[in-house]
Motif scaffolding. Structure first.
Motif, PDB file in Angstrom:
ATOM      1  N   SER A   1       0.803  -1.215   0.000  1.00  0.00           N
ATOM      2  CA  SER A   1       0.000   0.000   0.000  1.00  0.00           C
ATOM      3  C   SER A   1       0.841   1.273   0.000  1.00  0.00           C
ATOM      4  O   SER A   1       0.367   2.322  -0.396  1.00  0.00           O
ATOM      5  CB  SER A   1      -0.952  -0.001   1.198  1.00  0.00           C
ATOM      6  OG  SER A   1      -0.199   0.044   2.390  1.00  0.00           O
ATOM      7  N   ALA A   2       2.074   1.236   0.455  1.00  0.00           N
ATOM      8  CA  ALA A   2       2.928   2.427   0.490  1.00  0.00           C
ATOM      9  C   ALA A   2       3.668   2.562  -0.831  1.00  0.00           C
ATOM     10  O   ALA A   2       4.699   1.946  -1.045  1.00  0.00           O
ATOM     11  CB  ALA A   2       3.908   2.328   1.646  1.00  0.00           C
ATOM     12  N   GLN A   3       3.106   3.350  -1.722  1.00  0.00           N
ATOM     13  CA  GLN A   3       3.737   3.570  -3.021  1.00  0.00           C
ATOM     14  C   GLN A   3       4.439   4.915  -2.997  1.00  0.00           C
ATOM     15  O   GLN A   3       3.997   5.839  -2.335  1.00  0.00           O
ATOM     16  CB  GLN A   3       2.684   3.546  -4.117  1.00  0.00           C
ATOM     17  CG  GLN A   3       1.999   2.206  -4.231  1.00  0.00           C
ATOM     18  CD  GLN A   3       0.910   2.228  -5.290  1.00  0.00           C
ATOM     19  OE1 GLN A   3       0.752   3.207  -5.995  1.00  0.00           O
ATOM     20  NE2 GLN A   3       0.163   1.150  -5.399  1.00  0.00           N
ATOM     21  N   PRO A   4       5.538   5.026  -3.723  1.00  0.00           N
ATOM     22  CA  PRO A   4       6.240   6.307  -3.735  1.00  0.00           C
ATOM     23  C   PRO A   4       5.376   7.385  -4.391  1.00  0.00           C
ATOM     24  O   PRO A   4       4.565   7.088  -5.270  1.00  0.00           O
ATOM     25  CB  PRO A   4       7.493   6.025  -4.568  1.00  0.00           C
ATOM     26  CG  PRO A   4       7.144   4.834  -5.392  1.00  0.00           C
ATOM     27  CD  PRO A   4       6.161   4.032  -4.588  1.00  0.00           C
ATOM     28  N   PRO A   5       5.531   8.642  -3.968  1.00  0.00           N
ATOM     29  CA  PRO A   5       4.728   9.717  -4.562  1.00  0.00           C
ATOM     30  C   PRO A   5       5.140   9.964  -6.011  1.00  0.00           C
ATOM     31  O   PRO A   5       6.259   9.674  -6.421  1.00  0.00           O
ATOM     32  CB  PRO A   5       5.051  10.927  -3.691  1.00  0.00           C
ATOM     33  CG  PRO A   5       6.382  10.626  -3.095  1.00  0.00           C
ATOM     34  CD  PRO A   5       6.439   9.131  -2.949  1.00  0.00           C
ATOM     35  N   THR A   6       4.201  10.493  -6.767  1.00  0.00           N
ATOM     36  CA  THR A   6       4.478  10.846  -8.156  1.00  0.00           C
ATOM     37  C   THR A   6       5.451  12.016  -8.172  1.00  0.00           C
ATOM     38  O   THR A   6       5.235  13.011  -7.489  1.00  0.00           O
ATOM     39  CB  THR A   6       3.168  11.250  -8.859  1.00  0.00           C
ATOM     40  OG1 THR A   6       2.215  10.210  -8.666  1.00  0.00           O
ATOM     41  CG2 THR A   6       3.386  11.499 -10.328  1.00  0.00           C
ATOM     42  N   PRO A   7       6.546  11.911  -8.947  1.00  0.00           N
ATOM     43  CA  PRO A   7       7.514  13.013  -8.967  1.00  0.00           C
ATOM     44  C   PRO A   7       6.908  14.283  -9.573  1.00  0.00           C
ATOM     45  O   PRO A   7       6.023  14.220 -10.425  1.00  0.00           O
ATOM     46  CB  PRO A   7       8.660  12.494  -9.827  1.00  0.00           C
ATOM     47  CG  PRO A   7       8.244  11.190 -10.379  1.00  0.00           C
ATOM     48  CD  PRO A   7       6.949  10.796  -9.774  1.00  0.00           C
TER      49      PRO A   7
ATOM     50  N   GLN B   1       0.820  14.368  -3.859  1.00  0.00           N
ATOM     51  CA  GLN B   1       1.569  15.079  -2.828  1.00  0.00           C
ATOM     52  C   GLN B   1       0.722  16.155  -2.164  1.00  0.00           C
ATOM     53  O   GLN B   1       0.812  16.376  -0.970  1.00  0.00           O
ATOM     54  CB  GLN B   1       2.829  15.708  -3.426  1.00  0.00           C
ATOM     55  CG  GLN B   1       3.842  14.657  -3.870  1.00  0.00           C
ATOM     56  CD  GLN B   1       4.954  15.276  -4.691  1.00  0.00           C
ATOM     57  OE1 GLN B   1       4.688  15.914  -5.700  1.00  0.00           O
ATOM     58  NE2 GLN B   1       6.180  15.075  -4.258  1.00  0.00           N
ATOM     59  N   THR B   2      -0.081  16.879  -2.934  1.00  0.00           N
ATOM     60  CA  THR B   2      -0.955  17.927  -2.412  1.00  0.00           C
ATOM     61  C   THR B   2      -2.315  17.800  -3.092  1.00  0.00           C
ATOM     62  O   THR B   2      -2.390  17.839  -4.326  1.00  0.00           O
ATOM     63  CB  THR B   2      -0.364  19.328  -2.687  1.00  0.00           C
ATOM     64  OG1 THR B   2       0.939  19.398  -2.118  1.00  0.00           O
ATOM     65  CG2 THR B   2      -1.232  20.418  -2.100  1.00  0.00           C
TER      66      THR B   2
END
Length: 184
Positions: free
Chosen positions: A30-36, A86-87
């Motif tokens: 479930s912990a995926q890296p945020p979209t750059p 991210q936001t």
């Protein structure tokens, strides 16, 4: 069937280990890296001249501020525009970005994750707001005449005499009473 205490303890231990490993796997999935972000950079001008250092550069998407920076000393900028991951309310792939310099519209672009986009920004500075100068009015001094009723028409302070007389009468009476009590 009778289960021994040792077998029961082994079963509980195995179940606990399986539960811990399962929860770690779920957390990892479930912990995926945020979209750059999409990084924008380039020259900045205001009214056709290089923008002064410290001028604000802002990126908005549908009214949401998704990135801010200031103009550098060489009239350039570097701005990361974040994703909705991210936001909340910020960029998704292909979203339209409005860029402003010093509060005035300066350009627009489409958002693309992880891209480096060179974009020159040209803004028009708002004309200076003229604030009217208000000269404070000097108040006219008020000259107070008369005594405010403390003196009668003749100019004497009658109330001072009355108060003094009553005070002397009271003190004299109190003194006489004290003298009579002390006398044998």
């Amino acid at each position: 069937m009778i289960i021994s205490w040792k077998a029961l303890k082994k079963g509980v231990l195995v179940a606990a280990v399986v539960a811990v490993l399962s929860s770690l796997m779920v957390a990892a999935v479930s912990a995926q890296p945020p979209t750059p972000p999409n990084r924008f950079f380039g020259d900045v001008t205001l009214n056709g001249s290089p923008a002064p250092a410290g001028t604000n550069v802002t990126a908005t998407i549908d009214g949401n501020v998704c990135g801010q920076t200031t103009v550098q000393a060489d009239s350039t900028y570097v701005l990361d525009v974040v994703s909705s991951g991210q936001t909340a309310g910020c960029a998704t792939e292909g979203a339209s970005i409005d860029l402003t310099v010093g509060g005035s519209p300066a350009g627009s672009a489409s958002w693309s994750s992880g891209q480096f986009t060179e974009l020159a920004l040209a803004g028009e500075a708002a004309p200076p707001t003229v604030v009217p100068t208000v000269v404070p009015k000097t108040p006219t001094p008020v000259i107070v005449t008369g005594t405010g009723g403390y003196l009668d028409g003749s100019g004497t302070a009658w109330w001072v005499y009355v108060t003094s007389g009553l005070s002397l009468l009271l003190l004299g009476t109190a003194g006489a009473a004290a003298y009579r009590r002390l006398r044998p």
